[in-house]
Design a protein around this motif. Sequence first.
Motif, short mmCIF file in Angstrom:
data_model
loop_
_atom_site.label_atom_id
_atom_site.label_comp_id
_atom_site.label_asym_id
_atom_site.label_seq_id
_atom_site.Cartn_x
_atom_site.Cartn_y
_atom_site.Cartn_z
N LYS A 171 18.98 3.32 1.39
CA LYS A 171 20.26 2.88 1.94
C LYS A 171 20.42 1.36 1.94
CE LYS A 171 21.83 6.95 2.73
NZ LYS A 171 22.99 7.47 1.95
N MET A 172 19.44 0.66 1.40
CA MET A 172 19.55 -0.80 1.30
C MET A 172 20.36 -1.18 0.06
SD MET A 172 15.70 -2.09 2.27
CE MET A 172 14.95 -1.67 3.85
N SER A 173 20.73 -2.44 -0.01
CA SER A 173 21.45 -2.92 -1.19
C SER A 173 20.52 -2.92 -2.40
CB SER A 173 21.96 -4.34 -0.94
OG SER A 173 20.87 -5.24 -0.87
N VAL A 174 21.12 -2.99 -3.59
CA VAL A 174 20.33 -3.01 -4.82
C VAL A 174 19.37 -4.20 -4.81
CG1 VAL A 174 20.44 -3.29 -7.33
CG2 VAL A 174 22.09 -1.81 -6.16
N GLU A 190 0.82 -1.22 0.00
CA GLU A 190 0.00 0.00 0.00
C GLU A 190 0.85 1.27 0.00
OE1 GLU A 190 -2.14 0.58 3.83
OE2 GLU A 190 -1.00 -1.16 4.52
N MET A 191 2.17 1.11 0.03
CA MET A 191 3.05 2.28 0.07
C MET A 191 3.11 2.95 -1.30
SD MET A 191 6.34 1.06 2.36
CE MET A 191 7.16 2.66 2.35
N PRO A 192 3.00 4.27 -1.36
CA PRO A 192 3.28 4.97 -2.62
C PRO A 192 4.71 4.68 -3.06
CG PRO A 192 2.18 6.42 -1.05
CD PRO A 192 2.57 5.20 -0.30
N SER A 193 4.95 4.62 -4.34
CA SER A 193 6.26 4.21 -4.85
C SER A 193 7.39 5.12 -4.37
CB SER A 193 6.24 4.15 -6.37
OG SER A 193 5.93 5.42 -6.92
N VAL A 194 7.14 6.43 -4.33
CA VAL A 194 8.20 7.34 -3.92
C VAL A 194 8.52 7.18 -2.43
CG1 VAL A 194 6.70 9.32 -3.38
CG2 VAL A 194 9.06 9.71 -4.13
N MET A 195 7.52 6.86 -1.61
CA MET A 195 7.76 6.60 -0.19
C MET A 195 8.66 5.37 -0.03
SD MET A 195 5.09 5.74 2.95
CE MET A 195 4.06 7.17 2.69
N LEU A 196 8.35 4.32 -0.78
CA LEU A 196 9.17 3.11 -0.72
C LEU A 196 10.59 3.38 -1.20
CD1 LEU A 196 9.44 0.06 -0.26
CD2 LEU A 196 8.63 -0.27 -2.61
N SER A 197 10.71 4.14 -2.27
CA SER A 197 12.02 4.45 -2.82
C SER A 197 12.88 5.21 -1.82
CB SER A 197 11.87 5.27 -4.10
OG SER A 197 13.11 5.64 -4.63
N TYR A 198 12.30 6.22 -1.18
CA TYR A 198 13.04 6.99 -0.18
C TYR A 198 13.39 6.12 1.03
CZ TYR A 198 12.67 11.75 -2.09
OH TYR A 198 12.82 12.89 -2.83
#
Length: 272
Positions: A255-258, A243-251
């Motif tokens: 700092k996680m790995s690819v 349910e997370m907006p994509s930009v929220m998830l991206s931000y």
Amino acid sequence: MERKMRRFKQQLLVEECMVRSSITMREYTDIELALRQFADERQAAIYQSFFKTGPGEYGEGDRFLGVTNPNVRLVVREAWKQTTTDEAAELAKSQWHEVRLCALLILVAQFERAFKKKDEATMQRIASHYLSLHPYINNWDLVDLSAYKIIGRYELLHPDFTLMDEWIKPEYSLWQQRMAMVATWWHAHNGVFNRLISRAETLLTAQHDLLHKASGWMLREMYKHDAAGCETLLHFLEQHVQEMPSVMLSYATEKMSVAERQYWRELRKQDK
């Protein structure tokens, strides 16, 4: 060397302005005059576009002198010790964006001094002024450079202060909601995650991407803090990733790995 010389010349500009106008830096109009020494019409036009000031945009109607942040901070360094809290609060009502920014940074500097001195009365007075000024703290840079440094710290010192838990709700303005979210920066850096998580959950259904970005930013700060913050973010993602907006998830996952980021992106897409 060239940078030092440029900064020295900028310092001379402020001092020259003070001498010509008999400026004591006590009156807010004098601080505006000092800022105007750095005004640049071309820079102002760039800011008008960058901060979305057109009709229907989030910064509609905001006006700029074209003063860069380093020059605003130069005036702050000259002014903050002599300026009263009341004067700074009046300054923060200016029509000019950079003047409001200068005022807020003066309040930040005064709050930080009071915090170091454990001056509760002064912190209370500055926090009260700051909250009353929310109609004028009306763009993301104004919020981001001041909210966590004043209200975030104040919240940690006063756990019974719950106004930000109200302001995060959708019936409040975009900037009040962002202020409430960004205030949790200090929570993230002190291992206090409950309000951060609660507010991020509230913003899952927010309509504006500036709120998604603020939420993801604070989740990322929590993740960076320590192992407990990392674990808390992973738990949040397990519960809410779809349910997370994509930009929220991206931000939040920056700092996680690819491989980890890709995992959460793919999981978000499932069953949609």
